[in-house]
Design an enzyme around this catalytic site. Structure first.
Site, PDB file in Angstrom:
ATOM      1  N   SER A  35       0.794  -1.238   0.000  1.00 30.28           N
ATOM      2  CA  SER A  35       0.000   0.000   0.000  1.00 30.28           C
ATOM      3  C   SER A  35       0.822   1.282   0.000  1.00 30.28           C
ATOM      4  O   SER A  35       0.438   2.251  -0.652  1.00 30.28           O
ATOM      5  CB  SER A  35      -0.927   0.016   1.207  1.00 30.28           C
ATOM      6  OG  SER A  35      -0.203  -0.237   2.394  1.00 30.28           O
ATOM      7  N   ASP A 238      -5.234   6.702  10.058  1.00 29.56           N
ATOM      8  CA  ASP A 238      -5.292   5.267  10.404  1.00 29.56           C
ATOM      9  C   ASP A 238      -4.012   4.790  11.101  1.00 29.56           C
ATOM     10  O   ASP A 238      -3.946   3.657  11.560  1.00 29.56           O
ATOM     11  CB  ASP A 238      -5.610   4.413   9.164  1.00 29.56           C
ATOM     12  CG  ASP A 238      -4.500   4.422   8.112  1.00 29.56           C
ATOM     13  OD1 ASP A 238      -3.403   5.005   8.350  1.00 29.56           O
ATOM     14  OD2 ASP A 238      -4.723   3.842   7.028  1.00 29.56           O
ATOM     15  N   HIS A 241      -0.561   4.146   7.305  1.00 32.91           N
ATOM     16  CA  HIS A 241      -0.050   4.507   5.977  1.00 32.91           C
ATOM     17  C   HIS A 241       0.614   5.862   5.984  1.00 32.91           C
ATOM     18  O   HIS A 241       0.146   6.791   6.660  1.00 32.91           O
ATOM     19  CB  HIS A 241      -1.199   4.502   4.966  1.00 32.91           C
ATOM     20  CG  HIS A 241      -1.829   3.163   4.785  1.00 32.91           C
ATOM     21  ND1 HIS A 241      -3.058   2.844   5.310  1.00 32.91           N
ATOM     22  CD2 HIS A 241      -1.371   2.056   4.169  1.00 32.91           C
ATOM     23  CE1 HIS A 241      -3.343   1.590   5.013  1.00 32.91           C
ATOM     24  NE2 HIS A 241      -2.339   1.079   4.320  1.00 32.91           N
TER      25      HIS A 241
END
Ligand SMILES: *[C@@H]1O[C@H](CO)[C@@H](O)[C@H](O)[C@H]1NC(C)=O
Ligand SMILES: *[C@@H]1O[C@H](CO)[C@@H](O)[C@H](O)[C@H]1NC(C)=O
Ligand SMILES: *[C@@H]1O[C@H](CO)[C@@H](O)[C@H](O)[C@H]1NC(C)=O
Length: 268
Positions: A35, A238, A241
């Site tokens: 990601s 979050d 990331h």
């Protein structure tokens, strides 16, 4: 009549050919991993708790006619954020390191010419999902080969992966698996010295074995493999990331590593 129409189609083919070549980038980079390579910078929850990209494109990430991307349908198009939108399409993509990487190279070394980015990263993938024979590996090789159909040269693989391999078992096997992946890819692309620049991951919440992965990445013993460090990165809400600012920082580190290690000072 026959002659005239064949001549017409001959000319048409010539014109089309020129168009295709005009848009062929000289310096091709493969982008693979998870990601943080795909890009989540600028992602946040909306009022319905659905993750959305904020749409903010900082100057370091802007489009440029000299930066192309190989779209999912394997044609070259002008690159724009989010770079992995049609590749890592099951997730909400945001800012990643690819555009700031390309913009930094163009700015620092314009004589290199146009840049072609080949996005291939998929969020949450373990390294065994990239081993030879897997769907992701086959697609990486397939897209890499497609990127070369009208010219250009693959200059490096940019690799940002490892967070999904931080269990006791996987972290022990990471070194062997990474070496096999790189060797297989070099072999299958017929590019035995393919430069690899990887990002050394740092801890967010992956547990105790992350340092094993990090050590493998930062100490890879091969003159054509370099690593840059993600340590010091900041995160989106979050806490998993990289945020836009840190994706830009990683992109710039990758560019600096490429220019200092793989571009000769007097080369064009
Ligand atoms: C391929 O994808 C690009 C970007 O999505 C699009 O602009 C282009 O028209 C597509 N080309 C073909 C031949 O489908
Ligand atoms: C993104 O990268 C950071 C820095 O290496 C790492 O701490 C984090 O776990 C990564 N996130 C994911 C989901 O891979
Ligand atoms: C969105 O909200 C969920 C649930 O509160 C949270 O777990 C997640 O980290 C949030 N994602 C982002 C990108 O802020």
């Amino acid at each position: 009549m026959m002659f005239l129409s064949s001549f017409f189609f001959f000319c048409l083919a010539l014109i089309t050919q020129v168009k295709v070549e005009g848009c062929q980038p000289k310096n091709i980079f493969l982008l693979a991993g998870q990601s943080n390579m795909s890009g989540r910078g600028g992602n946040r929850n909306d009022t319905n708790n659905i993750v959305q990209w904020d749409g903010i494109i900082p100057p370091e990430c802007t489009s440029n006619p000299k930066i192309l991307r190989l779209a999912a349908n394997k044609t070259w198009v002008e690159a724009h954020e989010p770079l992995h939108k049609d590749i890592d399409y099951l997730k909400t993509c945001g800012i990643g390191p690819g555009m700031p990487f390309a913009n930094a190279i163009l700015a620092k070394k314009p004589s290199l010419g146009s840049i072609g980015l080949v996005p291939c990263a998929i969020g949450g993938t373990r390294i065994i999902e990239w081993s030879r024979g897997t769907r992701l590996y086959r697609r990486l090789v397939d897209r890499a080969k497609a990127s070369l159909t009208c010219g250009g040269k693959i200059r490096a693989l940019l690799w940002y992966q490892g967070e999904s391999d931080t269990s006791l078992h996987d972290s022990k096997l990471y070194k062997v698996r990474l070496e096999k992946f790189i060797n297989d890819l070099r072999h299958d692309l017929n590019h035995p010295n393919l430069p690899v620049i990887m990002v050394g991951i740092c801890s967010a919440d992956q547990g105790p074995f992350i340092n094993r992965i990090r050590t493998v990445q930062l100490n890879y013993d091969d003159t054509n493999v370099k690593a840059v460090d993600a340590r010091g990165s900041t995160f989106i809400a979050d806490q998993k990331h990289l945020d836009t600012k840190s994706e830009i920082r990683v992109g710039h580190k990758l560019a600096a590593a490429f220019l200092s290690s793989f571009v000769h000072r007097h080369a064009h």
